[in-house]
Design an enzyme around this catalytic site. Structure first.
Site, short mmCIF file in Angstrom:
data_model
loop_
_atom_site.label_atom_id
_atom_site.label_comp_id
_atom_site.label_asym_id
_atom_site.label_seq_id
_atom_site.Cartn_x
_atom_site.Cartn_y
_atom_site.Cartn_z
N SER A 60 45.49 13.34 3.34
CA SER A 60 45.76 14.49 2.47
C SER A 60 47.21 14.96 2.55
O SER A 60 47.64 15.76 1.71
CB SER A 60 44.84 15.65 2.83
OG SER A 60 45.07 16.08 4.16
N TYR A 61 47.97 14.50 3.52
CA TYR A 61 49.35 14.96 3.65
C TYR A 61 50.21 14.30 2.58
O TYR A 61 50.48 13.09 2.61
CB TYR A 61 49.91 14.62 5.03
CG TYR A 61 49.25 15.32 6.19
CD1 TYR A 61 48.41 16.42 6.01
CD2 TYR A 61 49.48 14.88 7.50
CE1 TYR A 61 47.82 17.06 7.09
CE2 TYR A 61 48.89 15.53 8.59
CZ TYR A 61 48.06 16.60 8.37
OH TYR A 61 47.46 17.23 9.44
N GLN A 62 50.63 15.13 1.63
CA GLN A 62 51.49 14.67 0.54
C GLN A 62 50.88 13.47 -0.17
O GLN A 62 51.56 12.47 -0.45
CB GLN A 62 52.92 14.38 1.01
CG GLN A 62 53.74 15.61 1.35
CD GLN A 62 53.16 16.40 2.52
OE1 GLN A 62 52.54 17.45 2.32
NE2 GLN A 62 53.36 15.91 3.73
#
Length: 333
Positions: A60-62
């Site tokens: 989900s990070y970036q």
């Protein structure tokens, strides 16, 4: 750098884990302060040089670009068997449910995408990012067991959960012969110590590794009260977590500054040296080279019992905030 076993596993990890939420294309995520690939690579390389072998990211990070940056850098600067890669997956979405995708299929799809992003055949630690109240726990645990048996993950961990949920999940795993969680990633630092109520005790009894995030409270425990930064100004999620208790937290932050000045070290070193006395490996985000340098030095710093008592004296209970404030059992199964 010091190293320690990661809970009930055969993995040796550095006492500092590099948190990689700050890496990734800012245009593809919710954070405007993240680093581009070139600067991310520089910090990852510096971490490796300082002895860090434990790296934490998430799909989900970036939108997966954090995983991509981390994977490329580790491929270029290290050998696969010399680093410990952890990544995380989110709960199933309403859209997936509408399409008839099961919890197990969701987990398989997520791990396959993460492996593609990172450019590896397996991750060392696959983390259940937050409790999924729409999917039966049995399906989650069996799905995770399947990917371990398939060789796509060596071990599994959990994040943003209550102690009773972790205990319940591992009891089910033991009963069914599934893989157990060996680590938990919760919100824990010197100005937010609610994990000490139950989670810390459970982890000590069951030898579950604690690898907390927000180890420096979004930078608040690394600089004197009143000093700001781009991260402090732009990180709305950290503001949500800490602004409401700033007055009482500042008393503790001032004490961190006092000891740091007396010791001739950074506030980061004091804050992390304290946390290392409680947990296996704090997750420390770094967006500048000196961030990871100070974090690594913290493993060499020993605080006295008097200093620890001084730092802990004025802590008062905090309400749950952020992810855990939303993580309430309403449709739990």
């Amino acid at each position: 750098m010091q190293y320690v076993k990661l809970g009930n596993s055969d993995i040796n990890v550095s006492r500092i884990c590099m948190g990689c939420m700050g890496f990734g294309d800012a245009k593809n995520g919710q954070h405007t302060w993240t680093l581009d690939e070139q600067h991310s690579r520089e910090i990852i390389k510096k971490g490796l040089e300082m002895g860090v072998n434990f790296f934490d990211t998430a799909i989900s990070y970036q939108n997966g670009t954090s995983e991509q940056y981390v994977g490329k850098a580790l491929h270029d600067f290290s050998k696969r068997d010399e680093v410990v890669i952890a990544t995380k997956f989110l709960p199933i979405t309403q859209q997936e449910i509408a399409l008839g995708i099961t919890g197990q299929q969701h987990i398989e799809n997520m791990i396959n995408k993460s492996l593609q992003n990172i450019g590896v055949d397996y991750v060392d630690l696959y983390i259940y990012h937050m409790w999924d109240y729409q999917t039966p726990l049995y399906d989650i645990m069996e799905g995770l067991d399947n990917i371990v048996k398939a060789g796509k993950a060596r071990y599994i961990g959990i994040s943003n959960c209550y102690a009773y949920q972790l205990a319940k999940a591992n009891m089910l795993a033991e009963k069914e012969g599934f893989t157990k969680f060996i680590s938990v990633q919760g919100h824990y630092n010197m100005i937010f110590r609610e994990e000490e109520r139950e989670m810390l005790k459970l982890c000590k009894e069951d030898n579950i590794a604690m690898t907390p995030y927000s180890a420096l409270a979004g930078g608040r425990l690394s600089r004197k009260v009143g000093k700001t930064s781009k991260r402090l100004e732009q990180d709305s999620y950290a503001k949500l977590k800490y602004d409401a208790t700033a007055e009482q937290d500042n008393i503790i932050i001032n004490r961190v500054a006092n000891i740091a000045e007396k010791r001739g070290v950074s506030m980061t070193e004091i804050s992390l040296a304290w946390l290392i006395t409680k947990v296996t490996a704090p997750i420390v985000g770094a967006t500048k080279l000196h961030h990871i340098e100070h974090a690594a030095k913290a493993t060499e710093l020993m605080l006295s019992d008097e200093e620890i008592a001084y730092l802990e004296e004025y802590y008062v209970p905090h309400n749950l905030v952020g992810v855990m404030a939303q993580n309430t059992p309403n449709t739990a199964t």
